[in-house]
Design an enzyme around this catalytic site. Structure first.
Site, PDB file in Angstrom:
ATOM      1  N   LEU A  40      10.703 -40.580   5.107  1.00 23.88           N
ATOM      2  CA  LEU A  40      10.212 -39.301   5.616  1.00 23.88           C
ATOM      3  C   LEU A  40       8.874 -38.954   4.960  1.00 23.88           C
ATOM      4  O   LEU A  40       7.954 -38.473   5.624  1.00 23.88           O
ATOM      5  CB  LEU A  40      11.232 -38.181   5.393  1.00 23.88           C
ATOM      6  CG  LEU A  40      10.802 -36.816   5.951  1.00 23.88           C
ATOM      7  CD1 LEU A  40      10.560 -36.869   7.454  1.00 23.88           C
ATOM      8  CD2 LEU A  40      11.817 -35.723   5.606  1.00 23.88           C
ATOM      9  N   CYS A  69      -2.593  -3.648   7.276  1.00 22.44           N
ATOM     10  CA  CYS A  69      -2.184  -3.897   8.654  1.00 22.44           C
ATOM     11  C   CYS A  69      -2.581  -2.736   9.553  1.00 22.44           C
ATOM     12  O   CYS A  69      -2.763  -1.605   9.112  1.00 22.44           O
ATOM     13  CB  CYS A  69      -0.688  -4.160   8.729  1.00 22.44           C
ATOM     14  SG  CYS A  69       0.312  -2.745   8.254  1.00 22.44           S
ATOM     15  N   GLU A 100       0.822  -1.198   0.000  1.00 25.25           N
ATOM     16  CA  GLU A 100       0.000   0.000   0.000  1.00 25.25           C
ATOM     17  C   GLU A 100       0.864   1.260   0.000  1.00 25.25           C
ATOM     18  O   GLU A 100       0.503   2.279  -0.603  1.00 25.25           O
ATOM     19  CB  GLU A 100      -0.916   0.026   1.236  1.00 25.25           C
ATOM     20  CG  GLU A 100      -1.895  -1.146   1.345  1.00 25.25           C
ATOM     21  CD  GLU A 100      -1.333  -2.303   2.166  1.00 25.25           C
ATOM     22  OE1 GLU A 100      -0.139  -2.628   2.006  1.00 25.25           O
ATOM     23  OE2 GLU A 100      -2.093  -2.879   2.955  1.00 25.25           O
TER      24      GLU A 100
END
Lengths: 374, 374
Positions: free
Chosen positions: B308, B77, B54
Site C-alpha cells: 500500500l 467565517c 472568535e
C-alpha cells in the site's frame, strides 16, 4: 573547585582538538596551566615528532608554572621517546597539582606517569571529563587496548536504505554538503579503506581535498599542513592496474592482496600479502586490520560497497557507523545498503546506539556506535 | 507594531493547537483580542458544533472588544452554519482591526469574511505567521483546495530500510517511545487507513489508546474527550471476517471492498464498494480517498505494509512521510520498506524534503514532505 576543574579541562579538550587533522597516529592532547586563578600556559600536540602539549604549555608559563595546577587531557608520558618524558618536565617545573582526564590506555604505560608525579609529591587527580577526553582519541585507545584500529564505516543511502537503482544508477545520492562532510571525516583518519570493486566502478581519488573542506575546518587546518590518509585497497583477485587515478595522487597506497602481482607500481604504492580466511578465497579482514595496526594506523575510515560493509559488520570489526540518508525513496528492486544475509532472529542483528542525528544540507547524518561482543 | 503582531499571532496559534485532537474535521483555530496593549480575550475552537474561537474570545472580552485588535489564525467565517458568522460578531462588537494569519482556503468562502469586515470599516491585515497557521490544518486545507484528504504515511524500518527478517520476524522493530508517538499521530487524524493483509497478519486494534499517549498529550486531551479516528481497511478480496478485534472496538470502521460481502457485521462497520482501477483488480485508491473526503475525512494516517505504501507513493497520493528508524541493521535478504519497482533514473524517484529529524527514545523519527506533480 570542581567547577573550575571542569572548565579548565574543557578548555584543554578544546585545545586538544586543534590537532585533530594532524596528530595521527599520535593522540590529540591539550594542556592548560593555571596559577592562582590565572591561565599562565596553554598547549596542544600538533604533529608526531613535535613537542607534547605539556611542553608547549610549560614553555609559555615559564617560572609561573611553579606552584601551578596543570590540566591535561591524557596522563603525562613517563618514557623517553622522540621527546623527554612530560612527567619529568612537570616535576622539574615545580608544579603543585596535575589534573588528568584519563590514564594512558597503553597497558605498558598506564599509571607510570602518574606514579612519577606522585612520588615527587605532586597531587594528582584523575577522571575529570573522562568521557569527552576518551572521545578525542578512539583510534589511539582501540590500538592500545586491542591492538586493532578503530573502524568507522561510512554508508550513504536513500531513506529506504538503497544505494542504487536496479539498473545501477547511483551517482550523487547525497548532496554536496554531505560530500564535504565526508572530507572532514577522511581528514581525521589514519587510513581510508576501500575495495577494487569501488575503484573499478568509480575511479575515485579517496583523498582529502583541502578546497572541499568546510571553511570552519580550513581555518584550523592550513593547506600547508595537509596530511593524506593512507589509502588501503582490498584487491584480493589482483584486478587493479596502475592506471587508476588514486595511485598517482599524493599520499601512500597499500594494495591488500592475497598474492603478489607483477604490475609496475609507483613508489608510493605497496603490495601487502594478506592470508585468506580458512576455507575461503576471501581475504582475512582481521589479519589486514591487525597488520594495519602494527603499521601504526589506528583509525580507519571505510568507504566501500555493500559487500565489505556486510563482512566487516558480520565479523564485528566496525566500531562506528556514519550513515548519510538522502531524501529519496528508491524502491524494493534497488540495491541494498549492506550485504548481510541469513539472520533469523532480531537478536542476531547488529546492535547499535545512535549517538548523533543531524541535517547536513538536505541529507540526514546518523552516527551510531556498534556494540560488538568482543 | 509588527513585532507585537507576530507575538500575538503566535499566542493565537498556540491556543489553536489545544484543539488538535478534537476539532476534526473542523480546522484548528485560535483567537486573541488585544485592547490598548492588554489581552482582553482568548479562545480556540474545540469541537465541531461548539462555538468558534472568535466567539469564545469575544465572550471573554465583553465590552473591552470595542476598539480592540483581534488576532485570528484563519479568516473569520462569513456564512451561517451551526453557528452564526464570526465576521458579523466581530462587526457587532465594534473591533477596530482584525489580523488574520491566512485566508480561508475554501474557494467558495475565501475572502468573503474579510470583505464583510472591510465593508464595516474594520482594518484587516493578512499573512502574519501564515506558514505556521497553514501547518495547523493540512487536512482542512487539502480538502478545501483539492477535495482530497491529506495523507500521512507512517513507516517503520531498520537503518538499512528493512521491516522484517527474511523469515518474517518483525515484532517490535521500534521501541516503546516510538509506539507511543504513533498514538499521538493517530489521535490527530480523521481516519487510520490500513489493509486486510495487515489485519490478518497482526490483528491490530488501530485505535487511540489514551493510556499510551504521552503525559504531555494527556494533559491537554482528557480521556473523556477521546475521539476514535475512523478505521478504513482496504479489503478488495473480501478476506476479512468479523472475528478480528478492531471490528469490536469503539469507533466506526469502513471496509473498502470491490464487491459486497455477505458476512454479518457489527453496526459500527460499513462496507463501501469502490471501483477497481482500469485493467486491474486493484481497488482504485483515488476513488477511495475522494469518497473519504466527501464523507468528511480530510486527514488520513496510513499504517500498512510495503504494497500500500508503494502504491500510494507511485500514485502521488502521499503528502507527508513519517519514518521511524530503529538502531538495527537487518540485512539484504530482509523485507523492503516500500514496494516500488522499475525506477530507471533518479528523476523518477519520489522527491522529498525532510522537515524534521529527532530522536524518539532510541529510535529516529524523520518527517518529510512529499513533492507530487499534481
Amino acid at each position: 573547585m570542581t567547577h573550575t576543574d571542569q572548565q579548565m579541562m574543557s578548555r584543554a579538550i578544546a585545545l586538544a582538538k586543534r590537532g585533530r587533522y594532524t596528530t595521527a597516529p599520535n593522540p590529540q592532547v591539550g594542556c592548560v596551566i593555571v596559577n592562582n586563578g590565572d591561565i599562565v600556559g596553554e598547549g596542544y600536540h600538533y604533529q608526531a615528532g613535535q613537542p607534547h602539549a605539556e611542553v608547549f604549555a610549560l614553555r609559555q608559563a615559564q617560572q609561573r608554572a611553579q606552584g601551578a595546577t596543570v590540566y591535561v587531557t591524557l596522563e603525562p608520558c613517563s618514557h623517553y621517546g622522540r621527546t623527554p618524558p612530560c612527567a619529568e618536565a612537570l616535576i622539574n617545573a615545580n608544579v603543585t597539582r596535575v589534573v588528568c582526564a584519563m590514564v594512558d590506555p597503553n597497558p605498558a604505560v598506564a599509571g607510570r606517569g602518574i606514579a612519577l608525579l606522585q612520588a615527587a609529591g605532586i597531587q594528582v587527580d584523575i577522571g575529570v571529563l573522562a568521557a569527552q577526553a576518551q572521545a578525542l582519541n578512539p583510534g589511539f585507545i582501540k590500538q592500545m587496548s586491542h591492538q586493532m584500529p578503530y573502524v568507522e564505516l561510512k554508508l550513504a543511502a536513500s531513506l529506504d536504505g538503497r544505494t542504487a537503482l536496479a539498473n545501477g544508477v547511483s551517482k550523487w545520492i547525497t548532496g554536496p554538503k554531505a560530500r564535504s562532510d565526508v572530507q572532514h571525516f577522511r581528514a581525521q583518519a589514519g587510513a581510508i579503506l576501500s575495495t577494487s570493486a569501488t575503484v573499478i566502478a568509480d575511479d575515485p581519488s579517496l583523498n582529502v581535498r583541502w578546497n572541499e573542506l568546510d571553511v570552519s575546518v580550513q581555518q584550523v587546518y592550513p593547506q600547508s599542513a595537509l596530511r593524506q590518509p593512507t589509502r588501503v585497497i582490498i584487491d584480493s583477485q589482483n584486478r587493479l592496474t596502475p592506471e587508476y587515478q588514486l595511485f598517482h595522487l599524493p599520499g601512500e597506497t597499500i594494495l591488500a592482496r592475497t598474492r603478489l602481482g607483477t604490475e609496475v607500481w609507483p613508489d608510493s604504492v605497496q603490495q601487502w600479502i594478506i592470508p585468506t580466511q580458512t576455507n575461503s578465497k576471501q581475504l582475512d579482514l582481521v589479519a589486514l586490520l591487525s597488520q594495519l595496526a602494527d603499521y601504526g594506523i589506528n583509525h580507519i575510515w571505510v568507504e566501500a560497497g555493500a559487500c565489505l560493509a556486510g563482512a566487516l559488520l558480520q565479523q564485528q570489526l566496525v566500531d562506528s557507523l556514519i550513515l548519510y540518508q538522502a531524501p529519496k525513496l528508491m524502491g524494493s528492486d534497488s540495491r541494498s545498503l549492506i550485504a548481510i544475509t541469513g539472520l533469523t532472529s532480531m537478536e542476531q542483528t547488529p546492535l547499535l546506539t545512535i549517538t548523533d542525528v543531524s541535517m547536513v544540507g538536505e541529507d540526514i547524518r546518523i552516527i551510531a556506535t556498534v556494540h560488538n561482543n568482543k
